[in-house]
Design a protein around this motif. Structure first.
Motif, PDB file in Angstrom:
ATOM      1  N   MET A  80     -35.733 -51.706  38.000  1.00 45.07           N
ATOM      2  CA  MET A  80     -36.928 -52.892  37.757  1.00 45.07           C
ATOM      3  C   MET A  80     -38.164 -52.337  38.277  1.00 45.07           C
ATOM      4  O   MET A  80     -39.363 -52.641  37.944  1.00 45.07           O
ATOM      5  CB  MET A  80     -36.774 -54.273  38.003  1.00 45.07           C
ATOM      6  N   TRP A  81     -38.093 -52.049  39.767  1.00 42.96           N
ATOM      7  CA  TRP A  81     -39.371 -51.659  40.652  1.00 42.96           C
ATOM      8  C   TRP A  81     -40.006 -50.343  39.880  1.00 42.96           C
ATOM      9  O   TRP A  81     -41.191 -50.290  39.828  1.00 42.96           O
ATOM     10  CB  TRP A  81     -38.965 -51.251  41.904  1.00 42.96           C
ATOM     11  N   LEU A  82     -39.396 -49.621  39.160  1.00 38.42           N
ATOM     12  CA  LEU A  82     -39.904 -48.511  38.518  1.00 38.42           C
ATOM     13  C   LEU A  82     -41.099 -48.922  37.358  1.00 38.42           C
ATOM     14  O   LEU A  82     -41.987 -48.495  37.419  1.00 38.42           O
ATOM     15  CB  LEU A  82     -38.949 -47.458  38.090  1.00 38.42           C
ATOM     16  N   TYR A  83     -40.506 -49.740  36.525  1.00 38.02           N
ATOM     17  CA  TYR A  83     -41.223 -50.381  35.678  1.00 38.02           C
ATOM     18  C   TYR A  83     -42.309 -51.002  36.004  1.00 38.02           C
ATOM     19  O   TYR A  83     -43.604 -51.157  35.327  1.00 38.02           O
ATOM     20  CB  TYR A  83     -40.424 -51.412  34.588  1.00 38.02           C
ATOM     21  N   GLN A  84     -42.248 -52.058  37.000  1.00 35.23           N
ATOM     22  CA  GLN A  84     -43.290 -52.864  37.456  1.00 35.23           C
ATOM     23  C   GLN A  84     -44.416 -51.977  38.111  1.00 35.23           C
ATOM     24  O   GLN A  84     -45.482 -52.027  37.884  1.00 35.23           O
ATOM     25  CB  GLN A  84     -42.709 -53.711  38.753  1.00 35.23           C
ATOM     26  N   ALA A  85     -43.953 -50.883  38.726  1.00 39.54           N
ATOM     27  CA  ALA A  85     -45.038 -49.951  39.419  1.00 39.54           C
ATOM     28  C   ALA A  85     -45.528 -48.836  38.197  1.00 39.54           C
ATOM     29  O   ALA A  85     -46.757 -48.608  38.207  1.00 39.54           O
ATOM     30  CB  ALA A  85     -44.474 -49.294  40.784  1.00 39.54           C
ATOM     31  N   HIS A  86     -44.927 -48.578  37.545  1.00 42.93           N
ATOM     32  CA  HIS A  86     -45.354 -47.556  36.427  1.00 42.93           C
ATOM     33  C   HIS A  86     -44.830 -48.086  35.035  1.00 42.93           C
ATOM     34  O   HIS A  86     -43.710 -47.456  34.550  1.00 42.93           O
ATOM     35  CB  HIS A  86     -44.500 -46.364  36.745  1.00 42.93           C
ATOM     36  N   PRO A  87     -45.345 -49.111  34.382  1.00 43.23           N
ATOM     37  CA  PRO A  87     -45.094 -49.428  33.064  1.00 43.23           C
ATOM     38  C   PRO A  87     -45.134 -48.045  32.093  1.00 43.23           C
ATOM     39  O   PRO A  87     -44.581 -48.345  31.100  1.00 43.23           O
ATOM     40  CB  PRO A  87     -46.265 -50.308  32.603  1.00 43.23           C
ATOM     41  N   ASP A  88     -45.977 -46.931  32.540  1.00 43.21           N
ATOM     42  CA  ASP A  88     -45.985 -45.819  31.698  1.00 43.21           C
ATOM     43  C   ASP A  88     -44.542 -45.208  31.388  1.00 43.21           C
ATOM     44  O   ASP A  88     -44.185 -44.185  30.843  1.00 43.21           O
ATOM     45  CB  ASP A  88     -46.980 -45.000  32.012  1.00 43.21           C
ATOM     46  N   THR A  89     -43.454 -45.603  32.241  1.00 43.86           N
ATOM     47  CA  THR A  89     -42.160 -45.108  31.928  1.00 43.86           C
ATOM     48  C   THR A  89     -41.279 -45.816  30.880  1.00 43.86           C
ATOM     49  O   THR A  89     -40.262 -45.347  30.618  1.00 43.86           O
ATOM     50  CB  THR A  89     -41.269 -45.397  33.286  1.00 43.86           C
TER      51      THR A  89
END
Ligand code: GAL
Length: 653
Positions: A80-89
């Motif tokens: 989840m932290w990845l989507y939060q920090a980088h919605p372009d993923t």
């Protein structure tokens, strides 16, 4: 040796349970365990903070019971932290909006940010586990579909892919036929992935759609190559696979598996067999298809281990014999390793009612008993792992046909897969092994090549088929072949089947897209059969007529023909028939080409694996009823879902 494995999620269970689980798996006779493919948030709970101790521990516990590890890369489930920090993923849906988080598989394989993070976690794993004797193989991601994403990165990548392919907009406009509906493109920025607004992809230009499908499939293949290169940079000897399934948006499997060592597949044959006696439901088709990805034996990374119930209501219970029978059906078609999904049914999450081998109660059950029986049975057949499937019959498949026919249904209910499956079904029922191969694959060693609905037709493929027939082979071509060129536009100025006309010695004067309507056809040498879907009204040039339509305004018109071509023959089948029609047709073809076959009851399949010791012949009852066979005068009874194996020594195993 055929290896049996278990899909296990140590991160779902208390550490105190691992030891007992591993001991029980080993006691059953299993050898391999697949772990890790969804556990990114445990491996990297915060950006750049890696926790592999628990994984080391799990590997140690499992290995201490002699279980070899198949390690999954967790890129299907970014944390989840990845989507939060980088919605372009995030992957974007066809409506041009990012997908919801909280599920799985919702990442864009093209996104440079996602690639960066995916590459990092895979690299960290590869660095840590490279060359470790416990690691038997790697599984990349999970059930990759075609990356049909509409995010800005994919838009840009699609344009670059097209620039590379066509060079100029003039060439692209011509290839796509953009003069229709003022579709001429004057700036690359006007090109979008095709969005699903109005839910009507059929309004889009099919040539544009075809290139979009090819591009998305290529993105998936590139992602596989990317992960594969990353692992090999640390461990050049690593054995790498990914687990295929057949999703709505199919990738180009042959391209995707090219850099991998072995093909693998998630095998979930039907628990509830269809009521319609005409439906070819056997998973044997999927198994032969997967064997064709690399033209060699393959693995099953997920084998049906219990009643399903993930995103759908819970399925009926598995019939007695089904667990073992379906596993052996996969072996019969070339599986050398089967990992069962999954050890224990999950307590939490969306799949808490997708049953594993064990129920929530953790008590040994009849599925576990069947698994043990399977392991013991295979232990007695150590030579089986050194055998392969040898087919004299091939069927051509190509991703382009799948893409094009999916986006332009030729008549109501007309599906590429159904056409393939009907021929395959008849071969199984006649005990004839069949390879499903990519359209450009070599035809050497085959006697018969079946070419169902070769909608998009390249002259080079036809030339090879002519050469094959000219030298004595038999080719079977079916309706909607030769319709389009490689750009996905119709071939002009020639009667159908256009490029195949010379080979088939006939042409189509008119067609009737009858959809679900049912009509009749009469075979010249007797028998009439129900047909549906499509009727090509054929006029022979040099071909002889094998069957004619009955009724409608074209009663008496040829429906199936046979043409002498050089030393061989070419059949043209202008319609889609009931099961029995394929059986009759294939019997004639197999007789004419010295292909041994047998008459088995409907739903009973026979296939073989051959090695230095000789032939293992498999007889599988893929029905819910007992069945009797006569083999060399001997009566053989098969229980529902029973597999019997005739060994090279002539004994039953
Ligand atoms: C597969 C998937 C597994 C699990 C299983 C349930 O498609 O790879 O992770 O979801 O289905 O049947």
């Amino acid at each position: 040796m055929i290896r049996i494995g278990i899909d296990y999620y140590p991160e779902h269970w208390e550490r105190s349970m691992w030891e007992e689980d591993a001991a029980r798996m080993a006691a059953l006779g299993t050898h391999v365990v697949r772990i890790g493919e969804f556990a990114w948030s445990r491996m990297e709970p915060r950006d750049g903070e890696f926790h592999f101790d628990w994984l080391d521990d799990a590997i140690e516990v499992l290995s201490s019971h002699n279980m070899k590890i198949i390690l999954g890369t967790p890129t299907c489930c970014p944390p989840m932290w990845l989507y939060q920090a980088h919605p372009d993923t995030l992957r974007w849906e066809r409506d041009g909006k990012p997908t919801d988080t909280g599920i799985r598989g919702h990442r864009c394989l093209t996104s440079p940010t996602f690639r960066k993070y995916a590459g990092r976690i895979v690299g960290e794993m590869a660095r840590r586990y490279a060359g470790k004797p416990e690691i038997f193989a790697w599984q990349l991601d999970n059930e990759l579909d075609s990356n049909q994403c509409t995010c800005p990165a994919c838009r840009a990548a699609f344009r670059s892919w097209l620039k590379e392919k066509y060079g100029t907009l003039d060439v692209l406009n011509k290839a796509w036929g953009n003069e229709v509906w003022s579709g001429e493109i004057s700036d690359w920025e006007q090109i979008q992935p095709l969005l699903g607004r109005g839910n009507c992809p059929n309004w889009y230009n099919p040539a544009w759609l075809l290139d979009y499908e090819r591009f998305c499939a290529q993105s998936t293949a590139d992602f596989v190559q990317f992960q594969c290169d990353m692992i090999r940079s640390f461990d050049p000897q690593a054995v790498i696979t990914t687990n295929a399934c057949f999703p709505q948006h199919m990738p180009d499997f042959h391209r995707e598996f090219a850099p991998l060592d072995v093909a693998s597949y998630d095998n979930y044959p039907p628990i509830l067999l269809p009521e319609d006696p005409e439906e070819p439901y056997s998973n044997a088709f999927a198994l032969d298809f997967v064997r064709g990805f690399k033209r060699k034996n393959f693995w099953i990374m997920e084998q049906l281990g219990g009643p399903m119930g993930c995103w759908a209501p819970i399925s009926p219970a598995m019939e007695p014999g089904m667990l073992e029978g379906y596993a052996l059906q996969a072996v019969a078609h070339g599986a050398d390793l089967l990992s069962f999904f999954r050890w224990r049914t999950s307590r939490t999450g969306a799949e808490m009612f997708c049953h594993g081998l064990l129920d929530h109660n953790n008590v040994p059950n009849r599925r576990l008993k069947e698994l043990e029986q399977l392991c013991r049975r295979l232990e007695k057949l150590p030579g089986l792992g050194d055998t392969t499937v040898h087919s004299q019959v091939a069927m051509l498949y190509s991703a382009d046909q799948e893409f094009a026919l999916k986006n332009q249904e030729q008549s109501k209910g007309f599906a590429y897969w159904t056409q393939l499956r009907r021929f395959h079904d008849a071969c199984m029922n006649l005990g004839v092994d069949l390879d499903v191969i990519e359209e450009h694959a070599s035809l050497e060693g085959y006697k018969v090549v079946i070419v169902p609905t070769h909608f998009i037709t390249e002259p080079e493929v036809v030339a090879r088929l002519e050469d094959f027939a000219g030298k004595g082979g038999a080719v079977v071509v079916t309706c909607r072949s030769g319709v389009k060129d490689k750009n996905g536009n119709c071939i002009l100025g020639q009667e159908l089947p256009t490029l195949f006309r010379n080979l088939c010695g006939c042409h189509v004067t008119e067609y009737d897209a009858i959809g679900p309507a049912v009509q009749n056809l009469v075979v010249e040498r007797g028998g009439d059969y129900k047909i549906t879907g499509w009727c090509d009204l054929i006029e022979p040039d040099t071909a002889q007529v094998l069957a004619r339509y009955q009724g409608r305004f074209y009663g008496g018109t040829p429906a199936i023909t046979k043409n002498q071509f050089g030393a061989g023959t070419a059949y043209y089948v202008g319609t889609i028939g009931e099961r029995a029609m394929y059986r009759t047709l294939l019997i004639e073809i197999f007789r004419g080409n010295d292909i041994p076959h047998m008459l088995l009851p409907q739903g009973v399949e026979s296939s073989s694996r051959v090695g230095e010791d000789g032939r293992y012949q498999f007889f599988f009852n893929n029905t819910v009823h007992g069945q009797n066979l006569r083999l060399d005068g001997q009566k053989v009874h098969l229980q529902p879902f029973e597999m019997r194996i005739l060994t090279p020594q002539g004994t039953w195993a």
